[in-house]
Design an enzyme around this catalytic site. Structure first.
Site, short mmCIF file in Angstrom:
data_model
loop_
_atom_site.label_atom_id
_atom_site.label_comp_id
_atom_site.label_asym_id
_atom_site.label_seq_id
_atom_site.Cartn_x
_atom_site.Cartn_y
_atom_site.Cartn_z
N ASP A 21 0.87 -1.19 0.00
CA ASP A 21 0.00 0.00 0.00
C ASP A 21 0.90 1.23 0.00
OD1 ASP A 21 -2.38 1.55 0.11
OD2 ASP A 21 -2.14 1.80 2.26
N SER A 22 0.31 2.36 -0.37
CA SER A 22 1.05 3.62 -0.30
C SER A 22 1.45 3.93 1.15
CB SER A 22 0.20 4.75 -0.84
OG SER A 22 -0.98 4.84 -0.07
N CYS B 201 -4.20 -1.49 -2.25
CA CYS B 201 -4.35 -0.05 -2.44
C CYS B 201 -5.22 0.13 -3.68
CB CYS B 201 -2.97 0.57 -2.67
SG CYS B 201 -3.01 2.32 -3.06
N GLU C 174 -3.36 9.04 7.90
CA GLU C 174 -1.91 8.77 8.03
C GLU C 174 -1.31 9.62 9.15
OE1 GLU C 174 0.60 6.87 6.08
OE2 GLU C 174 -1.11 5.70 5.40
N CYS D 109 -11.18 2.54 -0.60
CA CYS D 109 -9.82 2.91 -0.23
C CYS D 109 -9.52 2.10 1.03
CB CYS D 109 -9.71 4.40 0.05
SG CYS D 109 -8.13 4.89 0.80
N HIS E 86 -7.72 2.59 3.46
CA HIS E 86 -7.64 3.35 4.71
C HIS E 86 -9.02 3.50 5.37
CE1 HIS E 86 -3.71 4.60 3.18
NE2 HIS E 86 -3.45 5.18 4.33
N1 DGL Z 1 -5.04 2.90 0.74
C1 DGL Z 1 -4.94 3.58 -0.53
C2 DGL Z 1 -6.15 3.20 -1.38
O1 DGL Z 1 -6.74 2.14 -1.14
C3 DGL Z 1 -4.69 5.01 -0.24
C4 DGL Z 1 -4.34 5.84 -1.37
C5 DGL Z 1 -3.51 7.05 -1.12
O2 DGL Z 1 -2.34 6.89 -0.78
O3 DGL Z 1 -4.02 8.15 -1.36
O4 DGL Z 1 -6.55 3.89 -2.30
#
Ligand code: DGL
Length: 270
Positions: A7-8, A70, A162, A194, A196
């Site tokens: 993931d990011s 992600c 975050e 997403c 998150h």
């Molecule tokens: N968890 C990522 C997703 O599912 C986050 C994306 C981001 O870094 O903006 O899209």
């Protein structure tokens, strides 16, 4: 060898947690590209380059299978990676398809033509890059007809999560749900698009109302991974345990991870 989960940042931990509950013995390397998060405000080419760099790093660490946990990377990079980059013997899977199969009541591998499904008005909450890719609508159109999707781009939400600012995150969820309801007053289902967002699932549910079914990915992706590993024995490898890597500051990232995992984990420098 292990399965890579990418993931990011920290959102993929929601998927990791569900995977560990379902497959406790699976060897995993979790990779957070925290130095470049959030991805959701970046251009598609940029997201593609960052995603292949991180995925290559996981391949170099002996992962034959990488899950893009992600949506933003899955939306902006997965198809292009599979069509023109993936090295022989390696696999990359995204997080959209299990969700869409659940929404459209399909079993894995059911490639029959699109058909009418029970749900007709769907709200999608996702990052700006995921919304502008229209990847969700494209994958849905392969499987269902007559579904009206209203997408709400949730600017600022990944940053707030975050940063661990959950008061701001809650306020943003409520204002994004209000904005969505102005465009689609009565969604039947809402997709948390997403990884998150499951951290705020209760707030989404509360703001949307109890008559809206909220779909969140973690358990669906874990179930689909378990099914995939049954069909591809050996791809997970014979390692053990879970390692956590980040391109950011390991101490800071480890501290921010607690709300996701409800326990201490230690990230190492990628
Ligand atoms: N968890 C990522 C997703 O599912 C986050 C994306 C981001 O870094 O903006 O899209």
């Amino acid at each position: 060898m292990a399965v890579g989960i990418f993931d990011s940042g920290l959102g993929g931990l929601t998927v990791l947690d569900a995977v560990q509950k379902r497959l406790p013995d699976l060897p995993i390397v979790y990779y957070a590209d925290s130095a470049h998060a959030p991805y959701g405000v970046r251009k598609a080419d940029d997201i593609y380059e960052l995603t292949i760099r991180a995925t290559q790093d996981l391949f170099d660490r002996d992962c034959d299978l990488v899950i893009l946990a992600c949506n933003t990377a899955s939306a902006a990079a997965l198809r292009r990676m599979q069509e023109s980059w993936l090295p022989a013997g390696k696999r990359v899977l995204g997080v959209f398809v299990p969700l869409i199969e659940a929404l459209t009541e399909r079993q894995w591998g059911d490639n029959s033509p699109p058909r009418e499904v029970a749900v007709q008005h769907v709200a999608l909450f996702a990052t700006p890059a995921t919304v502008s890719s229209r990847a969700f609508q494209r994958e849905l159109a392969f499987r269902a007809i007559g579904v009206d999707v209203e997408a709400q781009s949730c600017g600022g939400l990944v940053d707030a999560i975050e940063d661990g600012d959950m008061i701001l995150a809650e306020a943003l969820v409520r204002s994004h749900v209000d904005a969505l309801k102005r465009k689609m007053p009565h969604p039947q289902a809402a997709i948390l698009g997403c990884t998150h967002y499951p951290l705020l699932e209760e707030i989404f549910q509360d703001a949307l109302g109890s008559d809206v079914e909220v779909y969140s990915q973690a358990d669906l992706v874990a179930a689909s991974l378990a099914d995939y590993l049954r069909r591809h024995p050996g791809i997970a490898g014979d390692g053990s345990g879970t390692r956590f890597l980040t391109t950011g500051d390991p101490r800071r990232v480890s501290g921010r991870a607690v709300p996701f995992m409800k326990r201490d984990i230690q990230f190492e420098q990628a």
